[in-house]
Enzyme design. Structure first.
Site, PDB file in Angstrom:
ATOM      1  CG  ASP A  15      -2.095   0.923   1.104  1.00 61.57           C
ATOM      2  OD1 ASP A  15      -2.367   1.415  -0.013  1.00 61.57           O
ATOM      3  OD2 ASP A  15      -2.744   1.183   2.136  1.00 61.57           O
ATOM      4  CB  SER A  60      -8.842  -5.135  -3.059  1.00 63.61           C
ATOM      5  OG  SER A  60      -9.493  -3.896  -3.273  1.00 63.61           O
ATOM      6  CB  THR A  61     -13.189  -7.672  -4.904  1.00 66.35           C
ATOM      7  OG1 THR A  61     -13.137  -7.664  -3.469  1.00 66.35           O
ATOM      8  CG2 THR A  61     -12.799  -9.055  -5.388  1.00 66.35           C
ATOM      9  CD  GLU A  62     -13.555  -4.864  -1.526  1.00 64.37           C
ATOM     10  OE1 GLU A  62     -14.476  -5.690  -1.689  1.00 64.37           O
ATOM     11  OE2 GLU A  62     -12.399  -5.202  -1.248  1.00 64.37           O
ATOM     12  CG  ASN A  63      -7.973  -1.782  -5.177  1.00 61.57           C
ATOM     13  OD1 ASN A  63      -7.102  -2.621  -4.944  1.00 61.57           O
ATOM     14  ND2 ASN A  63      -8.198  -0.777  -4.331  1.00 61.57           N
ATOM     15  NE  ARG A 186      -2.829  -1.462   4.397  1.00 58.70           N
ATOM     16  CZ  ARG A 186      -4.095  -1.493   4.014  1.00 58.70           C
ATOM     17  NH1 ARG A 186      -4.907  -2.399   4.521  1.00 58.70           N
ATOM     18  NH2 ARG A 186      -4.560  -0.627   3.136  1.00 58.70           N
ATOM     19  NE  ARG A 192      -7.831   0.955   5.397  1.00 57.69           N
ATOM     20  CZ  ARG A 192      -7.531   2.236   5.613  1.00 57.69           C
ATOM     21  NH1 ARG A 192      -7.631   2.740   6.830  1.00 57.69           N
ATOM     22  NH2 ARG A 192      -7.135   3.019   4.623  1.00 57.69           N
ATOM     23  CD  GLU A 205       3.292 -13.351  15.597  1.00 58.25           C
ATOM     24  OE1 GLU A 205       3.294 -12.185  16.044  1.00 58.25           O
ATOM     25  OE2 GLU A 205       2.823 -14.316  16.220  1.00 58.25           O
TER      26      GLU A 205
HETATM   27  C1  IPE Z   1      -5.516  -2.561  -0.217  1.00 56.67           C
HETATM   28  O1  IPE Z   1      -5.189  -1.221  -0.342  1.00 56.67           O
HETATM   29  C2  IPE Z   1      -5.423  -3.246  -1.533  1.00 56.67           C
HETATM   30  C3  IPE Z   1      -4.094  -3.341  -2.105  1.00 56.67           C
HETATM   31  C4  IPE Z   1      -2.978  -2.949  -1.588  1.00 56.67           C
HETATM   32  C5  IPE Z   1      -4.071  -3.989  -3.382  1.00 56.67           C
HETATM   33  P1  IPE Z   1      -6.281  -0.084  -0.515  1.00 56.67           P
HETATM   34  O2  IPE Z   1      -5.526   1.175  -0.644  1.00 56.67           O
HETATM   35  O3  IPE Z   1      -7.233  -0.429  -1.596  1.00 56.67           O
HETATM   36  O4  IPE Z   1      -7.062  -0.159   0.874  1.00 56.67           O
HETATM   37  P2  IPE Z   1      -7.926   0.930   1.633  1.00 56.67           P
HETATM   38  O5  IPE Z   1      -8.958   1.441   0.680  1.00 56.67           O
HETATM   39  O6  IPE Z   1      -6.993   2.020   2.053  1.00 56.67           O
HETATM   40  O7  IPE Z   1      -8.477   0.199   2.813  1.00 56.67           O
HETATM   41  C1  IPE Z   2      -1.609   0.323  -3.343  1.00 57.33           C
HETATM   42  O1  IPE Z   2      -1.383   1.670  -3.388  1.00 57.33           O
HETATM   43  C2  IPE Z   2      -1.850  -0.290  -4.697  1.00 57.33           C
HETATM   44  C3  IPE Z   2      -3.251  -0.611  -4.950  1.00 57.33           C
HETATM   45  C4  IPE Z   2      -4.247  -0.522  -4.118  1.00 57.33           C
HETATM   46  C5  IPE Z   2      -3.529  -1.094  -6.284  1.00 57.33           C
HETATM   47  P1  IPE Z   2      -2.565   2.726  -3.398  1.00 57.33           P
HETATM   48  O2  IPE Z   2      -2.943   3.005  -4.792  1.00 57.33           O
HETATM   49  O3  IPE Z   2      -3.670   2.278  -2.504  1.00 57.33           O
HETATM   50  O4  IPE Z   2      -1.843   3.985  -2.758  1.00 57.33           O
HETATM   51  P2  IPE Z   2      -2.448   4.993  -1.704  1.00 57.33           P
HETATM   52  O5  IPE Z   2      -2.939   4.171  -0.549  1.00 57.33           O
HETATM   53  O6  IPE Z   2      -3.558   5.728  -2.383  1.00 57.33           O
HETATM   54  O7  IPE Z   2      -1.309   5.879  -1.330  1.00 57.33           O
HETATM   55 MG    MG Z   3      -4.074   2.468  -0.570  1.00 60.40          MG
END
Ligand code: IPE
Ligand code: IPE
Ligand code: MG
Length: 242
Positions: A15, A60-63, A186, A192, A205
């Site tokens: 992330d 993720s499925t939410e992305n 993470r 989370r 862990e």
């Molecule tokens: C979790 O990160 C998914 C990936 C790293 C692929 P997100 O950035 O999508 O999670 P939230 O929205 O901050 O919880």
């Molecule tokens: C993680 O980085 C990669 C994916 C979720 C695909 P983010 O794109 O979530 O980066 P931030 O959290 O917005 O900084």
């Molecule tokens: Mg993110």
């Protein structure tokens, strides 16, 4: 020198790509590109250190909620990743797996992922498992549906359902005895799970670090493996001193 206990399976929620880019005045996709390159660095290091499986949460499925320009870029990243790094993955005997709802991926992305899985299937080294279009809640519901089908067709008996038999219906079951991560890392300061591996992480862990993913270095990885080795994993029992 005391030998450190090494996790067999490490999972990383990669992330912070967007914030990494923003800090530099770059578009978010530049962060994803830097994140992709860093994955190769960290995966190579993990493989050299003797990690048996590395699962990375990549989409993720939410992305899908993100702007389509960003989603499109993320869907092209596996194409770029395997184009660039396949020789290196082969050299390191890395075996590619994908855990997720792959049938929903764009055709080209799916084809490239399937080719990488096929090309590396006989490699004997570390498994590099991409959680790509993965969501734990959907995976669990999907597993329940598959199980109920087997029940209806009398392939299984309700009395035999337990943690182990249920696990075999989850997408992560392809990792066999490496299904459950020992260590979750993470990056980016968020603490989370964001719908990642709700079942598989039951006794993992967890280490949350502030570095954004593209900045997460081999030195950071070694530091976190060291921190892992100092943890006392009790699995509900008592520690070694009793
Ligand atoms: C979790 O990160 C998914 C990936 C790293 C692929 P997100 O950035 O999508 O999670 P939230 O929205 O901050 O919880
Ligand atoms: C993680 O980085 C990669 C994916 C979720 C695909 P983010 O794109 O979530 O980066 P931030 O959290 O917005 O900084
Ligand atoms: Mg993110």
């Amino acid at each position: 020198m005391v030998k450190l206990s090494l996790p067999e399976h490490v999972a990383i929620i990669m992330d912070g790509n967007g914030r990494w880019a923003k800090k530099r005045g770059l578009p978010r996709i530049a962060g994803h590109k830097a994140g992709m390159n860093n994955l190769q660095t960290i995966a190579t290091a993990a493989s050299n250190l003797g990690i048996k499986a590395l699962t990375v949460y990549a989409f993720s499925t939410e992305n899908w909620k993100r702007p389509s320009s960003e989603v499109n870029f993320l869907m092209r990243l596996p194409i770029d990743f395997f184009d660039t790094f396949m020789p290196n993955l082969m050299q390191n005997q890395v075996r590619i797996m994908i855990t997720g709802f792959i049938e929903q991926l764009p055709a080209k992305t799916l084809a490239v992922c399937q080719r990488a899985i096929e090309q590396t299937k006989n490699n004997q080294g570390m498994i590099l498992n991409f959680a790509f279009n993965y969501g734990a809640q959907s995976d669990i519901i999907n597993a329940v549906k598959l199980y109920c089908q087997d029940l209806q067709q009398q392939k299984v008996q309700l009395a035999q359902l337990n943690e182990q038999t249920f696990s075999s219906y989850l997408k992560s079951a392809q990792l066999a005895d490496l299904q459950n991560p020992d260590l979750l890392i993470r990056t980016s300061g968020e603490q989370r799970l964001s719908n990642f591996y709700l079942w598989e992480l039951a006794y993992a862990e967890m280490i949350f670090v502030d570095e954004y993913w593209p900045d997460y270095s081999v030195v950071d990885l070694k530091r976190d493996l060291q921190r892992y080795s100092q943890r006392d994993r009790r699995f509900g029992g008592l520690d070694k001193k009793g």
